[in-house]
Design a protein around this motif. Structure first.
Motif, short mmCIF file in Angstrom:
data_model
loop_
_atom_site.label_atom_id
_atom_site.label_comp_id
_atom_site.label_asym_id
_atom_site.label_seq_id
_atom_site.Cartn_x
_atom_site.Cartn_y
_atom_site.Cartn_z
N ARG A 24 -84.94 30.79 50.25
CA ARG A 24 -86.10 30.63 51.13
C ARG A 24 -86.64 31.98 51.61
N ILE A 25 -85.74 32.87 51.96
CA ILE A 25 -86.16 34.20 52.41
C ILE A 25 -86.86 34.95 51.30
N VAL A 26 -86.28 34.94 50.10
CA VAL A 26 -86.88 35.64 48.96
C VAL A 26 -88.25 35.04 48.64
N ALA A 27 -88.35 33.71 48.62
CA ALA A 27 -89.63 33.06 48.33
C ALA A 27 -90.68 33.43 49.37
N ARG A 28 -90.30 33.42 50.62
CA ARG A 28 -91.25 33.73 51.70
C ARG A 28 -91.74 35.17 51.59
N LEU A 29 -90.82 36.12 51.41
CA LEU A 29 -91.21 37.52 51.26
C LEU A 29 -92.11 37.72 50.05
N THR A 30 -91.77 37.06 48.94
CA THR A 30 -92.56 37.19 47.71
C THR A 30 -93.96 36.63 47.91
N LYS A 31 -94.07 35.50 48.59
CA LYS A 31 -95.40 34.94 48.87
C LYS A 31 -96.21 35.85 49.78
#
Length: 157
Positions: free
Chosen positions: A26-33
């Motif tokens: 979730r953290i990686v997805a949020r930062l990437t977005k």
């Protein structure tokens, strides 16, 4: 032949059941977005093979000599199955969304891709291999695990 802790075949799937893995994703997805790529991270979106709805997950985009690859270190996961049915997808980094067409790489052709993927992301994905394989493993080991680690070559749509 060495003894392996896992079976590396077409049924191999490692889920994100552990809470820390889900939180990390979730953290990686949020930062990437938000446009912050962690060593090549992207948000992959593919259409569900049954519903047709878009499904998203963070992935590591590997680039070798200008050619781009998606590697599934957890095996034949849902995004892999969906991409096989509908080989078109999207990769997102911040506001940039790129449409692509995927081509699955045959097992005998995965050795170099797997080695470079492990070289770059072993700190993150090494746990999915239970100590069976590292970036320094011989080619024979990488060839042995290839059926359990799907790889897709990415082409511009």
């Amino acid at each position: 032949m060495p003894e392996y802790k896992q079976t590396y075949d077409s049924k191999r799937v490692i889920t994100a059941a552990e809470g820390s893995m889900r939180v990390f994703n979730r953290i990686v997805a949020r930062l990437t977005k938000l446009g912050i790529s962690l060593m090549g991270s992207r948000v992959l979106s593919v259409r569900g093979r049954k519903t047709g709805d878009w499904r998203s997950t963070p992935v590591n985009l590997l680039v070798i000599d200008g050619q781009r690859y998606l590697v599934a270190p957890r095996g034949h996961t849902q995004w892999v199955r969906n991409l096989r049915v509908n080989p078109e997808g999207r990769l997102q980094l911040g506001r940039t969304v790129e449409t692509f067409r995927a081509e699955e790489v045959a097992d005998p052709d995965k050795t170099d891709v797997l080695r470079l993927y492990l070289k770059k992301w072993a700190w993150e994905v090494g746990t999915f291999f239970s100590g069976d394989v590292t970036k320094n493993s011989p080619d024979a080991t990488l060839h042995h695990i290839a059926p359990g680690v799907p790889v897709f070559k990415i082409h511009a749509a």
